[in-house]
Design a protein around this motif. Structure first.
Motif, PDB file in Angstrom:
ATOM      1  N   UNK A   8      30.358  25.785  24.449  1.00 34.31           N
ATOM      2  CA  UNK A   8      29.343  24.826  24.910  1.00 34.31           C
ATOM      3  C   UNK A   8      29.898  23.408  25.038  1.00 34.31           C
ATOM      4  N   UNK A   9      31.210  23.256  24.924  1.00 34.71           N
ATOM      5  CA  UNK A   9      31.772  21.914  24.921  1.00 34.71           C
ATOM      6  C   UNK A   9      31.648  21.201  26.266  1.00 34.71           C
ATOM      7  N   UNK A  10      31.350  21.947  27.326  1.00 33.61           N
ATOM      8  CA  UNK A  10      31.106  21.287  28.612  1.00 33.61           C
ATOM      9  C   UNK A  10      29.923  20.325  28.516  1.00 33.61           C
ATOM     10  N   UNK A  11      29.022  20.582  27.577  1.00 38.47           N
ATOM     11  CA  UNK A  11      27.856  19.702  27.408  1.00 38.47           C
ATOM     12  C   UNK A  11      28.251  18.327  26.871  1.00 38.47           C
ATOM     13  N   UNK A  12      29.479  18.212  26.333  1.00 39.35           N
ATOM     14  CA  UNK A  12      29.930  16.898  25.859  1.00 39.35           C
ATOM     15  C   UNK A  12      30.209  15.951  27.015  1.00 39.35           C
ATOM     16  N   UNK A  13      30.425  16.513  28.190  1.00 34.89           N
ATOM     17  CA  UNK A  13      30.703  15.681  29.358  1.00 34.89           C
ATOM     18  C   UNK A  13      29.370  15.267  29.974  1.00 34.89           C
ATOM     19  N   UNK A  14      29.066  13.990  29.826  1.00 30.14           N
ATOM     20  CA  UNK A  14      27.712  13.496  30.086  1.00 30.14           C
ATOM     21  C   UNK A  14      27.235  13.769  31.510  1.00 30.14           C
ATOM     22  N   UNK A  15      28.097  13.576  32.466  1.00 31.69           N
ATOM     23  CA  UNK A  15      27.664  13.798  33.853  1.00 31.69           C
ATOM     24  C   UNK A  15      27.283  15.255  34.084  1.00 31.69           C
ATOM     25  N   UNK A  19      23.679  16.957  35.121  1.00 34.00           N
ATOM     26  CA  UNK A  19      23.525  17.852  36.268  1.00 34.00           C
ATOM     27  C   UNK A  19      22.908  19.182  35.833  1.00 34.00           C
ATOM     28  N   UNK A  20      23.318  19.695  34.684  1.00 27.53           N
ATOM     29  CA  UNK A  20      22.734  20.940  34.163  1.00 27.53           C
ATOM     30  C   UNK A  20      21.238  20.764  33.937  1.00 27.53           C
ATOM     31  N   UNK A  21      20.842  19.632  33.378  1.00 29.38           N
ATOM     32  CA  UNK A  21      19.412  19.372  33.176  1.00 29.38           C
ATOM     33  C   UNK A  21      18.684  19.318  34.508  1.00 29.38           C
ATOM     34  N   UNK A  22      19.293  18.657  35.491  1.00 32.32           N
ATOM     35  CA  UNK A  22      18.673  18.557  36.812  1.00 32.32           C
ATOM     36  C   UNK A  22      18.513  19.931  37.441  1.00 32.32           C
ATOM     37  N   UNK A  23      19.566  20.748  37.371  1.00 32.51           N
ATOM     38  CA  UNK A  23      19.525  22.085  37.947  1.00 32.51           C
ATOM     39  C   UNK A  23      18.486  22.959  37.257  1.00 32.51           C
ATOM     40  N   UNK A 135      32.937  17.913  35.655  1.00 31.48           N
ATOM     41  CA  UNK A 135      33.454  18.511  34.427  1.00 31.48           C
ATOM     42  C   UNK A 135      34.964  18.658  34.541  1.00 31.48           C
ATOM     43  N   UNK A 136      35.649  18.631  33.411  1.00 36.02           N
ATOM     44  CA  UNK A 136      37.099  18.764  33.404  1.00 36.02           C
ATOM     45  C   UNK A 136      37.506  20.197  33.739  1.00 36.02           C
ATOM     46  N   UNK A 137      38.743  20.365  34.213  1.00 37.20           N
ATOM     47  CA  UNK A 137      39.243  21.689  34.587  1.00 37.20           C
ATOM     48  C   UNK A 137      39.165  22.676  33.434  1.00 37.20           C
ATOM     49  N   UNK A 138      39.483  22.205  32.229  1.00 39.56           N
ATOM     50  CA  UNK A 138      39.519  23.106  31.077  1.00 39.56           C
ATOM     51  C   UNK A 138      38.152  23.697  30.768  1.00 39.56           C
ATOM     52  N   UNK A 186      16.392  14.489  41.041  1.00 41.85           N
ATOM     53  CA  UNK A 186      17.034  13.394  41.766  1.00 41.85           C
ATOM     54  C   UNK A 186      17.388  12.243  40.828  1.00 41.85           C
ATOM     55  N   UNK A 187      16.479  11.932  39.901  1.00 43.44           N
ATOM     56  CA  UNK A 187      16.737  10.842  38.959  1.00 43.44           C
ATOM     57  C   UNK A 187      17.903  11.174  38.031  1.00 43.44           C
ATOM     58  N   UNK A 188      17.969  12.411  37.561  1.00 42.31           N
ATOM     59  CA  UNK A 188      19.056  12.811  36.673  1.00 42.31           C
ATOM     60  C   UNK A 188      20.404  12.777  37.395  1.00 42.31           C
ATOM     61  N   UNK A 189      20.453  13.284  38.623  1.00 45.99           N
ATOM     62  CA  UNK A 189      21.710  13.284  39.374  1.00 45.99           C
ATOM     63  C   UNK A 189      22.143  11.863  39.709  1.00 45.99           C
ATOM     64  N   UNK A 190      21.180  11.002  40.028  1.00 51.07           N
ATOM     65  CA  UNK A 190      21.499   9.601  40.338  1.00 51.07           C
ATOM     66  C   UNK A 190      22.134   8.892  39.145  1.00 51.07           C
ATOM     67  N   UNK A 191      21.836   9.375  37.932  1.00 51.46           N
ATOM     68  CA  UNK A 191      22.365   8.726  36.731  1.00 51.46           C
ATOM     69  C   UNK A 191      23.757   9.218  36.354  1.00 51.46           C
ATOM     70  N   UNK A 192      24.296  10.183  37.079  1.00 48.43           N
ATOM     71  CA  UNK A 192      25.643  10.682  36.801  1.00 48.43           C
ATOM     72  C   UNK A 192      26.683   9.617  37.125  1.00 48.43           C
ATOM     73  N   UNK A 193      27.746   9.595  36.342  1.00 48.68           N
ATOM     74  CA  UNK A 193      28.841   8.653  36.591  1.00 48.68           C
ATOM     75  C   UNK A 193      30.102   9.456  36.887  1.00 48.68           C
ATOM     76  N   UNK A 194      30.530   9.420  38.143  1.00 49.07           N
ATOM     77  CA  UNK A 194      31.677  10.212  38.583  1.00 49.07           C
ATOM     78  C   UNK A 194      32.800   9.308  39.057  1.00 49.07           C
ATOM     79  N   UNK A 195      34.026   9.810  38.971  1.00 43.91           N
ATOM     80  CA  UNK A 195      35.177   9.012  39.390  1.00 43.91           C
ATOM     81  C   UNK A 195      35.259   8.931  40.907  1.00 43.91           C
ATOM     82  N   UNK A 196      35.919   7.889  41.381  1.00 47.21           N
ATOM     83  CA  UNK A 196      36.092   7.720  42.819  1.00 47.21           C
ATOM     84  C   UNK A 196      37.065   8.756  43.356  1.00 47.21           C
TER      85      UNK A 196
END
Length: 420
Positions: A8-15, A19-23, A135-138, A186-196
């Motif tokens: 379940x460590x993917x849940x540590x990655x906030x973005x 997205x999981x909550x939004x989905x 999410x990270x590759x791992x 939409x609100x949850x996805x808008x709050x995601x912070x992703x790299x350029x």
């Protein structure tokens, strides 16, 4: 501090967690609306009218999927998903208002559902790429497994809650609630912070589409898998959903038996989602194909038919296979396709999965009427098994592994830096 299990460590990655909550929220609402829309249309129309409404949603989806993939590789995927969620929410609230006011008819509801389908054509290819960005590759397989598990649970809970709302109040309320879930998503996805990311940009949309096609066909493993999905969809779901209820009605005791079979499959998908959090395969595409062999067995079991307990066992195994197999496919796709082409190749995947469905539904009835339902089920089951086994024999399919994901960097051309 509470430590999450490794799976379940993917849940540590906030973005990704957002997205999981939004989905989850939107999937739950869609499950409710699936039941509610059918009963809403049947209140003012016929089964033919319901078919028109559902077709109005599916046609734009099929027609625009490839263009949706092009835009998802050109524009920030987060922006696309926020926009499409808002459009879906608006389509559903418009449908609910028509139903509440008594002004609903087959044509205005179909028009709104067509708008919904257009949005889905742009959102579906974007989701595959966005997960990889979030999410990270791992932790990519765990992330896909969690999304699949969430969808499986929602597919059980959503229709059940929708049926309760329809029984207690009105279909319009369930559809209105569905609209709210899209606005929340939409609100949850808008709050995601992703790299350029740097994206390749062709001079035209048509040029991007050609480039996407070249990226797709140069990966024979992807072509083989997508072709198999199309042939699978051509036979499996039409045979299951058209002839399955017929067998249940005449030989298994009726709708209750059929509902049990479908519910057990959904339960299997939940269990499969849990397995997918931890299972690892050195040849994921081979495993994904072999894991769906119970689908062909399910059709042949219905042809006999096996007693209800036997069908339930096969259905349970089928649900597990679908959940694990889909997780392995999505993870392999995300890890073995460059970021700049991922949504376009994903759009070919989606198109392969839905394009032949209408043909299957059109042919299954006449074929069954000509040669018999049992013979048609056996034929469809054998074809499904043959397709799965034949794809496993493709060398490039066997060569794809999970151990060495491709780099996240992309080629630099005339693209622009697009902050997500």
């Amino acid at each position: 501090m509470l430590r999450l299990p490794h799976s379940l460590e993917a849940l540590k990655e906030r973005s990704f967690a957002r997205y999981l909550a939004a989905s989850t929220v939107s999937s739950l609402g869609s499950g409710m609306a699936m039941v509610a829309l059918a009963f809403a249309v049947l209140e003012f129309g016929t089964a033919t009218d319901l078919g028109i409404v559902l077709l109005a949603r599916e046609v734009p989806l099929v027609v625009l999927l490839l263009i949706g993939g092009v835009f998802a590789d050109r524009l920030p995927r987060r922006t696309i998903l926020v926009g499409t969620d808002l459009v879906k929410g608006a389509a559903q609230i418009g449908t609910a208002i028509l139903l509440f006011s008594g002004a609903a008819n087959v044509w205005n509801v179909a028009l709104l559902q067509a708008l919904f389908g257009m949005s889905a054509a742009f959102s579906r290819p974007a989701t595959t790429g966005l997960v990889r960005e979030a999410v990270s590759d791992a932790r990519l397989q765990e992330a896909n497994a969690l999304l699949g598990l969430s969808y499986s649970v929602s597919s059980i809970a959503g229709p059940a809650v929708g049926a309760l709302i329809v029984a207690a109040g009105s279909p319009a309320w369930a559809i209105a609630i569905d609209s709210v879930t899209f606005f929340a998503s939409a609100a949850l996805i808008a709050s995601m912070r992703l790299t350029a990311t740097v994206r390749i940009a062709s001079a035209s949309i048509l040029g991007d589409l050609r480039d996407g096609w070249r990226e797709f066909i140069q990966r024979s493993w992807a072509v083989a898998m997508v072709v198999s999905f199309g042939l699978f969809q051509l036979t499996y779901f039409p045979a299951l959903l058209v002839l399955g209820p017929l067998v249940a009605k005449h030989q298994l005791g009726g709708a209750g038996a059929w509902g049990t079979i479908l519910a057990i499959e959904s339960l299997g998908a939940v269990v499969g989602g849990m397995f997918a959090l931890r299972l690892r395969f050195s040849r994921p595409l081979v495993a994904s194909q072999l894991l769906v062999l119970p689908a062909g067995l399910m059709l042949t079991a219905l042809a006999v038919p096996l007693p209800l307990i036997g069908l339930a066992v096969v259905s349970f195994a089928n649900g597990i296979g679908f959940a694990v197999g889909n997780t392995l496919w999505m993870t392999a796709l995300q890890r073995n396709v460059p970021e700049h082409a991922l949504s376009r190749i994903s759009s070919f995947d989606w198109l392969g999965s839905v394009a032949l469905n209408p043909l299957g539904y059109a042919l299954i009835g006449p074929i069954a009427a000509t040669i018999g339902a049992s013979q048609t089920l056996v034929g469809a089951g054998v074809l499904n098994i043959a397709v799965c086994v034949s794809v496993v024999l493709v060398p490039s399919v066997r060569s794809i592994g999970m151990s060495t994901p491709i780099a996240r960097t992309v080629a630099k051309e005339v693209g622009v830096l697009t902050p997500h």
